[in-house]
Every structure is written in structure tokens, then in C-alpha cells.
Motif scaffolding. Structure first.
Motif, short mmCIF file in Angstrom:
data_model
loop_
_atom_site.label_atom_id
_atom_site.label_comp_id
_atom_site.label_asym_id
_atom_site.label_seq_id
_atom_site.Cartn_x
_atom_site.Cartn_y
_atom_site.Cartn_z
N VAL A 1 -17.78 3.51 3.96
CA VAL A 1 -16.86 2.80 3.56
C VAL A 1 -16.96 2.42 2.09
O VAL A 1 -16.10 2.55 1.06
CB VAL A 1 -16.76 1.53 4.47
N MET B 1 -16.46 5.38 -0.36
CA MET B 1 -15.32 5.64 -0.55
C MET B 1 -14.28 4.64 -1.19
O MET B 1 -13.44 5.02 -2.03
CB MET B 1 -14.50 5.89 0.96
N MET B 2 -14.79 3.48 -1.11
CA MET B 2 -13.86 2.42 -1.64
C MET B 2 -14.11 2.53 -3.37
O MET B 2 -13.37 2.45 -4.23
CB MET B 2 -14.54 1.10 -1.45
N HIS C 1 -7.33 13.51 16.04
CA HIS C 1 -7.49 12.46 15.10
C HIS C 1 -8.86 11.67 15.68
O HIS C 1 -8.52 11.16 16.72
CB HIS C 1 -6.35 11.49 14.61
N SER D 1 -12.22 7.98 11.23
CA SER D 1 -11.91 7.79 9.82
C SER D 1 -12.54 8.90 9.10
O SER D 1 -12.38 9.45 7.92
CB SER D 1 -12.17 6.43 9.20
N VAL E 1 -11.08 12.23 7.49
CA VAL E 1 -10.68 12.49 5.90
C VAL E 1 -11.45 13.51 5.38
O VAL E 1 -10.96 14.33 4.47
CB VAL E 1 -10.78 11.10 5.29
N LYS F 1 -0.38 5.07 9.10
CA LYS F 1 0.09 3.69 9.59
C LYS F 1 0.03 2.86 8.27
O LYS F 1 -0.87 2.99 7.31
CB LYS F 1 -0.92 3.17 10.53
N LEU G 1 -2.71 1.02 6.48
CA LEU G 1 -3.55 1.52 5.59
C LEU G 1 -3.69 1.08 3.92
O LEU G 1 -4.42 0.98 3.24
CB LEU G 1 -3.80 2.98 5.63
N TYR H 1 -3.54 -1.77 2.77
CA TYR H 1 -4.17 -2.96 2.69
C TYR H 1 -5.56 -2.79 2.68
O TYR H 1 -6.42 -3.64 2.40
CB TYR H 1 -3.77 -4.10 3.61
N ALA H 2 -6.10 -1.29 2.54
CA ALA H 2 -7.43 -1.09 2.71
C ALA H 2 -7.88 -1.16 1.28
O ALA H 2 -8.62 -0.18 0.91
CB ALA H 2 -7.88 0.25 3.56
N GLY H 3 -7.66 -2.05 0.27
CA GLY H 3 -8.31 -2.37 -0.91
C GLY H 3 -8.17 -0.93 -1.65
O GLY H 3 -6.82 -0.61 -1.72
N VAL I 1 -9.00 1.93 -1.50
CA VAL I 1 -8.55 3.20 -0.69
C VAL I 1 -6.99 3.11 -0.33
O VAL I 1 -6.52 4.14 -0.62
CB VAL I 1 -9.31 3.20 0.58
N ARG J 1 4.38 1.63 12.97
CA ARG J 1 4.49 2.07 14.44
C ARG J 1 4.94 0.98 15.53
O ARG J 1 5.38 1.35 16.52
CB ARG J 1 2.88 2.49 14.79
N THR K 1 -2.80 7.98 16.75
CA THR K 1 -3.92 6.80 16.94
C THR K 1 -5.25 7.79 17.01
O THR K 1 -5.40 8.82 17.37
CB THR K 1 -3.90 5.76 17.96
N ARG K 2 -6.36 6.96 16.64
CA ARG K 2 -7.67 7.75 16.60
C ARG K 2 -8.19 7.75 18.15
O ARG K 2 -7.95 7.04 19.02
CB ARG K 2 -8.84 6.93 16.03
C1 UBL Z 1 -10.66 -4.90 1.56
C2 UBL Z 1 -10.09 -4.23 2.74
C3 UBL Z 1 -11.37 -3.85 3.26
C4 UBL Z 1 -10.66 -2.54 4.12
C5 UBL Z 1 -11.76 -1.55 4.86
C6 UBL Z 1 -11.27 -0.39 5.25
C7 UBL Z 1 -11.62 0.77 4.21
C8 UBL Z 1 -11.80 2.20 4.69
C9 UBL Z 1 -12.64 2.66 3.73
C10 UBL Z 1 -13.33 3.77 3.64
C11 UBL Z 1 -12.96 4.87 4.70
C12 UBL Z 1 -11.98 6.00 4.11
C13 UBL Z 1 -11.06 6.69 4.78
C14 UBL Z 1 -9.84 6.13 4.94
C15 UBL Z 1 -8.84 6.66 5.71
C16 UBL Z 1 -8.86 6.08 7.16
C17 UBL Z 1 -7.65 6.51 7.96
C18 UBL Z 1 -7.80 6.19 9.26
O1 UBL Z 1 -8.74 6.80 10.17
O2 UBL Z 1 -7.09 5.37 9.80
C19 UBL Z 1 -6.91 5.03 10.95
C20 UBL Z 1 -5.57 5.34 11.65
O3 UBL Z 1 -5.61 6.78 11.44
C21 UBL Z 1 -5.44 5.08 13.10
O4 UBL Z 1 -5.83 3.95 13.46
P1 UBL Z 1 -5.83 3.15 14.80
O5 UBL Z 1 -7.16 3.81 15.58
O6 UBL Z 1 -4.52 3.73 15.66
O7 UBL Z 1 -5.86 1.79 14.60
#
Ligand code: UBL
Ligand SMILES: CCCCCC/C=C\CCCCCCCCCC(=O)SCCNC(=O)CCNC(=O)[C@H](O)C(C)(C)COP(=O)(O)OP(=O)(O)OC[C@H]1O[C@@H](n2cnc3c(N)ncnc32)[C@H](O)[C@@H]1OP(=O)(O)O
Length: 271
Positions: free
Chosen positions: A33, A36-37, A97, A100, A103, A119, A122, A124-126, A128, A142, A173-174
């Protein structure tokens, strides 16, 4: 003498931690994580300089930056069926899937001008999330099915206008429970609306190296099998169910055949 014991103990603690598989599990996950960030932080200015904003061409930069991450995690990819990706023009890729970590495999084989449906959370994942937006990822809600369908109908048009390929996870979904979840229909509506082929891609099971419950994240090989394209020319919304069932059956049998062979070559898997 006491000092020597202290030094020996201090050296021993990290060694013990390193050999503890639970420690390795958490370390690899956090590293993934965080790395990747950080990579995304590098990617943001590069994408903006290259295309000035949101553009599918940014996926080339993202793909280039992500490719080495597998080495840190001890993962290998064994890809078969490359020739099936040599299809001109737009198409829809569908794949299973599990995590994560997908990827990494996705970036290993991502064709040019290909982005994903994801979805909306994603975004909001900073850093990424921002990189996903810059890479032209199409975000769907969804929980609001009608909104999601409208967004996907627009995407069908954009695919043709801008010659874009889209990667969809039809399970929606995963899923790490083995096998495939029943497919949602969006990917098939998308392909039929745009009248473009579907290319199914199957990731072998991660259960021979990654076990969430047992807290194990070992080294391992992931097989990626690219299946022959399925044409949708002339199909209508009446054909969606049979198209989905056909894709599901093809992918399920590929999943079992490549997952079994991975398990055999890497030793017994625990389910
Ligand atoms: C400040 C925010 C913090 C957020 C932290 C999350 C950051 C993730 C960081 C690194 C991982 C890199 C790969 C990102 C892509 C992941 C996509 C992913 O796998 O999303 C889940 C989605 O397919 C299905 O979700 P659900 O199982 O339905 O729910
Ligand atoms: C460089 C630094 C590092 C940077 C880090 C990395 C950066 C980038 C890497 C990118 C990584 C991206 C990875 C992305 C992973 C994210 C993956 C996900 O988020 S998975 C979750 C989101 N995806 C999906 O959900 C796609 C699949 N879902 C669907 O297709 C669904 O169908 C739907 C969401 C569109 C609708 O959901 P739902 O109502 O639950 O589904 P159905 O049962 O399938 O449909 C109900 C009825 O509606 C009909 N339908 C469906 N779609 C359509 C449509 N488009 N048009 C018309 N009608 C539609 C369907 O046929 C059903 O009707 P029925 O009568 O029963 O047939």
C-alpha cells in the motif's frame, strides 16, 4: 558479557520477526500500500506533464511505474495467450477479481489505450485515487444501479469515439473464496452496445501463496491466461444472458485448469 547478550538479542529479534510468516504477511501488505501510494505521488506530475489531465494515455506511465512491484513481493507472472490481445480497435476485457494485487497482473499485460471500470470509492484512495482518475478510469456507483448503467452506456459511446478499451471485473467485487462469483451483466451490455469483442482473461487462484485467514503471504507464481476473443457483432440485449453464461463457463474452466497446475508445481495448497 551482559552487553554481548544484549547485542545478540537485538540482532535476534529482527531475525525472528523476519522469519515469522505473520510478520512477513503484514510487512508485505503495508509495503504494497505504502509503495503504491508513493509511486502514485510520482505518477501525478508525470501524467499532468504528459497529457495535461485525465487521459487514457496516462496508463502507459502508470503501467511502466507499477511493473517492478512484483519483485518486491516475490511474485512471478506466467502469461499465456498473448496473441489474443493482438486485436485491433476497441474491446472489453473481462477478468476475475481476487484482491488489490490484481493490479500487478493487470499492469503486466495492459494493452495500449485501455482503462478500467471501478467502484467510485476508489477515487478517495489518496494519491492512488487521483492517479486512477488521471488514467481515465470510469467510476460507477454500485449502490445506484441506474446511475451505473447510464455511466456504462456513455462509456460504450466513448470507447468508439476515442478508440478506448475497457477492463471490467464482471464479478463486481473481490472474491477469494475460490471459483468465480456469478457475473453481473454490465460488461456484456457494454460490449453489445458498442458492438466490440470481449476478451476474457483469467488469473489463477492466489491461494497457493496468499492466505488471508492464516496470515501468509509467500512467494509464488500467478498464471494469467488470455482467452480467444468472443465476437458480439449483430448481438442485441436478448443475447446478454447467453453471452454472460458462455463467458462465465469458459473462464471458470480456465480458472480451475490454471489454478490446479499452479498448485501442483508450487506444492500443495491449503484451502
Ligand atoms: C488516504 C486513503 C487511504 C486509502 C488506502 C487504500 C489505498 C490502496 C493502495 C494501494 C493499492 C493499490 C491498488 C489499488 C487498486 C485496488 C483496487 C481494488 O481492488 O479495489 C477493490 C474493488 O475492486 C472491489 O472492492 P470490494 O471488494 O467490492 O469492496
Ligand atoms: C503509478 C502508481 C500506482 C498507482 C496505483 C494504481 C493505479 C491505477 C491502477 C488501476 C487499478 C484499477 C483497478 C480497478 C479495480 C477496481 C475493480 C472494482 O472496483 S470492481 C467493482 C466495480 N465494477 C463493477 O461493478 C463492474 C461489474 N458490475 C456490473 O456490471 C453491474 O452490472 C452494474 C454495476 C452495472 C449493475 O449492478 P447490478 O444491478 O447489481 O447488476 P446486474 O444484476 O448485472 O443487473 C441488473 C439488471 O440490469 C441490467 N443491466 C446491467 N447493466 C446494464 C447496462 N449497462 N445497460 C442496460 N441494462 C443493464 C441487467 O441485464 C439486469 O437485468 P436482467 O433483466 O436481470 O438481465
Amino acid at each position: 558479557m551482559d552487553g554481548l547478550w544484549m547485542i545478540a538479542l537485538l540482532l535476534l529479534i529482527p531475525l525472528l520477526l523476519w522469519t515469522s510468516s505473520t510478520f512477513v504477511f503484514y510487512f508485505k501488505k503495508c509495503f504494497y500500500v505504502a509503495w503504491m501510494m508513493l509511486l502514485a505521488l510520482f505518477a501525478i506530475p508525470l501524467c499532468i506533464l504528459k497529457s495535461g489531465g485525465r487521459d487514457v494515455e496516462n496508463m502507459r506511465i502508470i503501467r511502466g511505474l507499477v511493473r517492478h512491484v512484483k519483485y518486491f513481493l516475490g511474485l512471478r507472472f506466467d502469461v499465456s495467450g498473448w496473441e489474443h490481445l493482438q486485436t485491433e480497435g476497441p474491446y472489453v476485457i473481462i477478468s476475475n477479481h481476487q484482491s488489490s494485487l490484481d493490479v500487478l497482473g493487470l499492469m503486466e499485460i495492459l494493452p495500449d489505450r485501455c482503462t478500467m471500470i471501478a467502484k467510485k470509492e476508489l477515487i478517495y484512495a489518496g494519491t492512488v485515487g487521483l492517479v486512477c482518475w488521471l488514467g481515465g478510469i470510469v467510476f460507477i456507483n454500485r449502490k445506484k444501479t441506474n446511475d451505473a448503467k447510464n455511466v456504462m452506456a456513455d462509456a460504450a459511446k466513448t470507447m468508439l469515439d476515442d478508440q478506448i478499451r475497457l477492463w471490467v471485473f464482471p464479478e463486481g467485487t473481490r472474491n477469494q473464496r475460490g471459483g468465480l462469483l456469478p457475473f453481473k451483466k454490465g460488461a456484456f451490455h457494454l460490449a453489445v452496445q458498442a458492438q466490440v469483442p470481449i476478451i476474457p482473461i483469467v488469473f489463477s487462484s492466489y491461494s497457493n501463496f496468499y492466505l488471508r485467514k492464516e496470515k501468509q503471504f509467500n512467494s509464488g507464481t500467478i498464471r494469467l491466461k488470455i482467452l480467444p476473443k468472443i465476437d458480439t457483432k449483430g448481438m442485441t440485449s436478448d443475447d446478454i444472458s447467453s453471452l454472460s453464461d458462455k463467458s462465465f463457463n469458459l473462464m471458470r474452466s480456465a480458472f480451475h485448469s490454471i489454478s490446479d497446475s499452479v498448485t501442483q508445481s508450487n506444492g500443495p495448497s491449503r484451502h
